[in-house]
Enzyme design. Structure first.
Site, mmCIF file in Angstrom:
data_model
loop_
_atom_site.group_PDB
_atom_site.id
_atom_site.type_symbol
_atom_site.label_atom_id
_atom_site.label_comp_id
_atom_site.label_asym_id
_atom_site.label_seq_id
_atom_site.Cartn_x
_atom_site.Cartn_y
_atom_site.Cartn_z
ATOM 1 N N GLY A 37 -17.463 84.070 78.891
ATOM 2 C CA GLY A 37 -16.104 83.643 79.226
ATOM 3 C C GLY A 37 -15.729 84.129 80.611
ATOM 4 N NE ARG A 84 -21.686 83.266 89.949
ATOM 5 C CZ ARG A 84 -20.472 83.778 89.718
ATOM 6 N NH1 ARG A 84 -20.180 84.280 88.536
ATOM 7 N NH2 ARG A 84 -19.553 83.771 90.656
ATOM 8 C CG ASN A 87 -26.649 89.006 86.056
ATOM 9 O OD1 ASN A 87 -27.105 90.105 85.750
ATOM 10 N ND2 ASN A 87 -25.380 88.676 85.826
ATOM 11 C CB SER A 111 -23.495 83.988 80.714
ATOM 12 O OG SER A 111 -22.593 84.292 79.684
HETATM 13 N N1 LIG Z 1 -17.582 86.111 92.542
HETATM 14 C C1 LIG Z 1 -17.433 86.660 91.339
HETATM 15 N N2 LIG Z 1 -17.315 85.871 90.239
HETATM 16 C C2 LIG Z 1 -17.187 86.433 89.026
HETATM 17 N N3 LIG Z 1 -17.145 87.775 88.793
HETATM 18 C C3 LIG Z 1 -17.249 88.594 89.865
HETATM 19 C C4 LIG Z 1 -17.392 88.076 91.172
HETATM 20 N N4 LIG Z 1 -17.464 89.127 92.016
HETATM 21 C C5 LIG Z 1 -17.387 90.243 91.285
HETATM 22 N N5 LIG Z 1 -17.261 89.930 89.979
HETATM 23 C C6 LIG Z 1 -17.233 90.959 88.923
HETATM 24 O O1 LIG Z 1 -18.508 90.853 88.291
HETATM 25 C C7 LIG Z 1 -18.368 90.749 86.879
HETATM 26 C C8 LIG Z 1 -19.212 89.593 86.325
HETATM 27 O O2 LIG Z 1 -20.568 89.947 86.284
HETATM 28 P P1 LIG Z 1 -21.557 89.106 85.376
HETATM 29 O O3 LIG Z 1 -22.884 89.740 85.535
HETATM 30 O O4 LIG Z 1 -20.998 89.016 84.003
HETATM 31 O O5 LIG Z 1 -21.517 87.664 86.073
HETATM 32 S S1 LIG Z 1 -22.484 86.407 85.858
HETATM 33 O O6 LIG Z 1 -22.739 86.287 84.415
HETATM 34 O O7 LIG Z 1 -23.722 86.639 86.597
HETATM 35 O O8 LIG Z 1 -21.745 85.251 86.399
HETATM 36 C C9 LIG Z 1 -16.910 90.440 86.607
HETATM 37 O O9 LIG Z 1 -16.591 91.265 85.488
HETATM 38 P P2 LIG Z 1 -15.670 90.773 84.269
HETATM 39 O O10 LIG Z 1 -14.285 90.755 84.834
HETATM 40 O O11 LIG Z 1 -15.865 91.862 83.259
HETATM 41 O O12 LIG Z 1 -16.148 89.445 83.798
HETATM 42 C C10 LIG Z 1 -16.180 90.803 87.872
HETATM 43 O O13 LIG Z 1 -15.581 92.070 87.728
#
Ligand SMILES: Nc1ncnc2c1ncn2[C@@H]1O[C@H](COP(=O)(O)OS(=O)(=O)O)[C@@H](OP(=O)(O)O)[C@H]1O
Ligand SMILES: Nc1ncnc2c1ncn2[C@@H]1O[C@H](COP(=O)(O)OP(=O)(O)O)[C@@H](O)[C@H]1O
Length: 209
Positions: A37, A84, A87, A111
């Site tokens: 999400g 991503r 990852n 994701s």
């Molecule tokens: N550009 C960008 N887009 C989305 N999120 C960002 C970005 N830059 C930093 N963050 C921070 O990184 C967390 C998401 O990491 P993920 O490893 O879950 O991302 S992904 O699945 O590879 O898209 C996400 O954490 P959550 O808020 O817990 O989702 C953010 O804190």
């Protein structure tokens, strides 16, 4: 088993202690609860609440969280599409190992790409990848903005932020969906309870499944 990439001359090494023996020891069945999400939708909160509920009832779980893995295993990756993808590929492989160990692996990652989540699903035995979609509207996530990232993204100070100027592909056939009810978001405890019931009903939490 042939899952070879660049390596050559390597052979699968079987071990006498198998998955079912580990599961018997733990009195549970290994699986992956994959929470996907938008940022701010409550993934980490649900992951930790679920892990606590499972712990309280005597079930062993482990949380893999996007922010945390990006401090170590995935610290070489950013947020470009290919990063991503890599990852989630790595996390999928780690989650597979954790579930094979007999643990309930709780993976909490944005994701954003459906194909990558499906690739992770395909790594696991049928029924043991449980996709949980945090279907929380963008405006709610943005209002929460606990890390101030949406604000930065709106100001153009973060480029390629999921939901703002980067895509999020909703699951089409997830096992569990978390949504607001009458404009109110269920509390993390009740969301975790929903997942525990799902796992219980399918025999993941008991000996003699
Ligand atoms: N550009 C960008 N887009 C989305 N999120 C960002 C970005 N830059 C930093 N963050 C921070 O990184 C967390 C998401 O990491 P993920 O490893 O879950 O991302 S992904 O699945 O590879 O898209 C996400 O954490 P959550 O808020 O817990 O989702 C953010 O804190
Ligand atoms: N079920 C919920 N109801 C209301 N607020 C929530 C709920 N779950 C999480 N929150 C709040 O929303 C914010 C984002 O939660 P978090 O778990 O960090 O989301 P994510 O991991 O998806 O970025 C936090 O401030 C958290 O306290």
């Amino acid at each position: 088993m042939s899952t070879l990439g660049q390596s050559t001359n390597i052979f699968w090494q079987d071990c006498g202690v198998g998955r079912s023996e580990r599961e018997k020891l733990l009195k549970q069945r290994g699986c992956v609860v994959w929470i996907t999400g938008l940022s701010g939708s409550g993934k980490s909160t649900l992951a930790c609440t679920l892990s606590r509920q499972l712990h309280s009832r005597g079930n062993l779980s482990y949380v893999l969280d996007g922010d945390n893995l990006r401090h170590g295993l995935n610290k070489d990756l950013g947020f470009k599409a290919e990063d991503r993808v890599e990852n989630i590929r790595r996390v999928g492989e780690v989650a597979k190992l954790f579930s094979d160990s007999g643990l309930i692996c709780i993976a909490s990652f944005i994701s954003p790409y459906r194909k990558d989540r499906e690739t992770c699903r395909a790594l696991l035995p049928d029924g043991s990848f449980i996709e949980v979609y945090m279907d929380i509207p963008l405006n709610v996530c943005e209002e929460r903005d606990p890390k101030g990232l949406y604000k930065l993204a709106r100001a153009g100070k973060i480029k390629g932020f999921t939901g703002i100027d980067d895509p999020y592909e909703e699951p089409l056939n997830c096992e569990i969906k978390m949504q607001e009810e009458n404009g109110v978001c269920p509390c993390p405890f009740s969301m975790a309870g929903k997942v525990v019931s799902y796992l219980e009903d399918r025999g993941f939490l008991h000996e003699g499944y």
